[in-house]
Design a protein around this motif. Sequence first.
Motif, PDB file in Angstrom:
ATOM      1  N   PHE A 109      41.947  36.057  42.045  1.00 25.59           N
ATOM      2  CA  PHE A 109      42.063  36.469  43.442  1.00 25.59           C
ATOM      3  C   PHE A 109      43.481  36.915  43.770  1.00 25.59           C
ATOM      4  O   PHE A 109      43.676  37.860  44.526  1.00 25.59           O
ATOM      5  CB  PHE A 109      41.597  35.359  44.379  1.00 25.59           C
ATOM      6  N   ALA A 110      44.480  36.284  43.195  1.00 26.10           N
ATOM      7  CA  ALA A 110      45.862  36.723  43.395  1.00 26.10           C
ATOM      8  C   ALA A 110      46.066  38.115  42.792  1.00 26.10           C
ATOM      9  O   ALA A 110      46.728  38.977  43.378  1.00 26.10           O
ATOM     10  CB  ALA A 110      46.834  35.722  42.777  1.00 26.10           C
ATOM     11  N   LEU A 111      45.469  38.350  41.635  1.00 26.66           N
ATOM     12  CA  LEU A 111      45.590  39.623  40.933  1.00 26.66           C
ATOM     13  C   LEU A 111      44.910  40.760  41.695  1.00 26.66           C
ATOM     14  O   LEU A 111      45.351  41.908  41.628  1.00 26.66           O
ATOM     15  CB  LEU A 111      44.994  39.482  39.531  1.00 26.66           C
ATOM     16  N   ARG A 112      43.858  40.442  42.436  1.00 31.15           N
ATOM     17  CA  ARG A 112      43.137  41.487  43.170  1.00 31.15           C
ATOM     18  C   ARG A 112      44.049  42.242  44.134  1.00 31.15           C
ATOM     19  O   ARG A 112      43.812  43.415  44.407  1.00 31.15           O
ATOM     20  CB  ARG A 112      41.966  40.880  43.940  1.00 31.15           C
ATOM     21  N   GLY A 113      45.066  41.585  44.648  1.00 31.39           N
ATOM     22  CA  GLY A 113      45.993  42.257  45.547  1.00 31.39           C
ATOM     23  C   GLY A 113      47.018  43.109  44.823  1.00 31.39           C
ATOM     24  O   GLY A 113      47.743  43.882  45.453  1.00 31.39           O
ATOM     25  N   LEU A 114      47.085  42.993  43.511  1.00 31.85           N
ATOM     26  CA  LEU A 114      48.104  43.687  42.724  1.00 31.85           C
ATOM     27  C   LEU A 114      47.547  44.735  41.765  1.00 31.85           C
ATOM     28  O   LEU A 114      48.288  45.588  41.296  1.00 31.85           O
ATOM     29  CB  LEU A 114      48.892  42.660  41.896  1.00 31.85           C
ATOM     30  N   ASP A 115      46.282  44.652  41.437  1.00 31.37           N
ATOM     31  CA  ASP A 115      45.714  45.506  40.396  1.00 31.37           C
ATOM     32  C   ASP A 115      44.388  46.078  40.889  1.00 31.37           C
ATOM     33  O   ASP A 115      43.456  45.320  41.169  1.00 31.37           O
ATOM     34  CB  ASP A 115      45.502  44.673  39.120  1.00 31.37           C
TER      35      ASP A 115
END
Length: 174
Positions: A109-115
């Motif tokens: 979920f943290a990665l969804r904002g970056l990738d």
Amino acid sequence: MALRIALVSREFPPDHGGGIGSYAARIVPALAEAGARVHVITRRLAGDEVEAGVPGGVSVHRVKMGDRSGESCLRASIVVAKKLLEIIGSDGLDAIEFAEYEAMASAWFALRGLDERAARVPVAVHLHSPTELNAELNGHDPAALDRGLRELIEAERRCLALADGVCAPGTFMA
């Protein structure tokens, strides 16, 4: 084109003593039989280098997940997120399912904002037995839980809040 699904489960045969592992042991062959391509991301165990009895259309990816402490769960979540990106790069994914237990979806979920690759894949979180409920059923006072467990409970709650969909095995768990 076959639906491409990733299922993240700490337990998967031959290691499936709990409810999450029992669920994974049954849903994965059912999805494959229905024509889906299934990627299972599960923990690595000694002696499990060769997969036995895995149906066609299923790829099992065994990764290091550590013990079940809060900090270890976060590290495992990062390892899982990296593996999911690798799968997206090689095969693509149409959906990902995580159990809520141990907040294994946290890094994803943290990665969804970056990738953008991560942002495009819908995520379902399946309720099995959240840490908070386990603590309550085992008679632990929520105010007396150690910091790591309180943080894990909050991480599980965040994963549920961020999910595109939530599944429950019954009305009690829902």
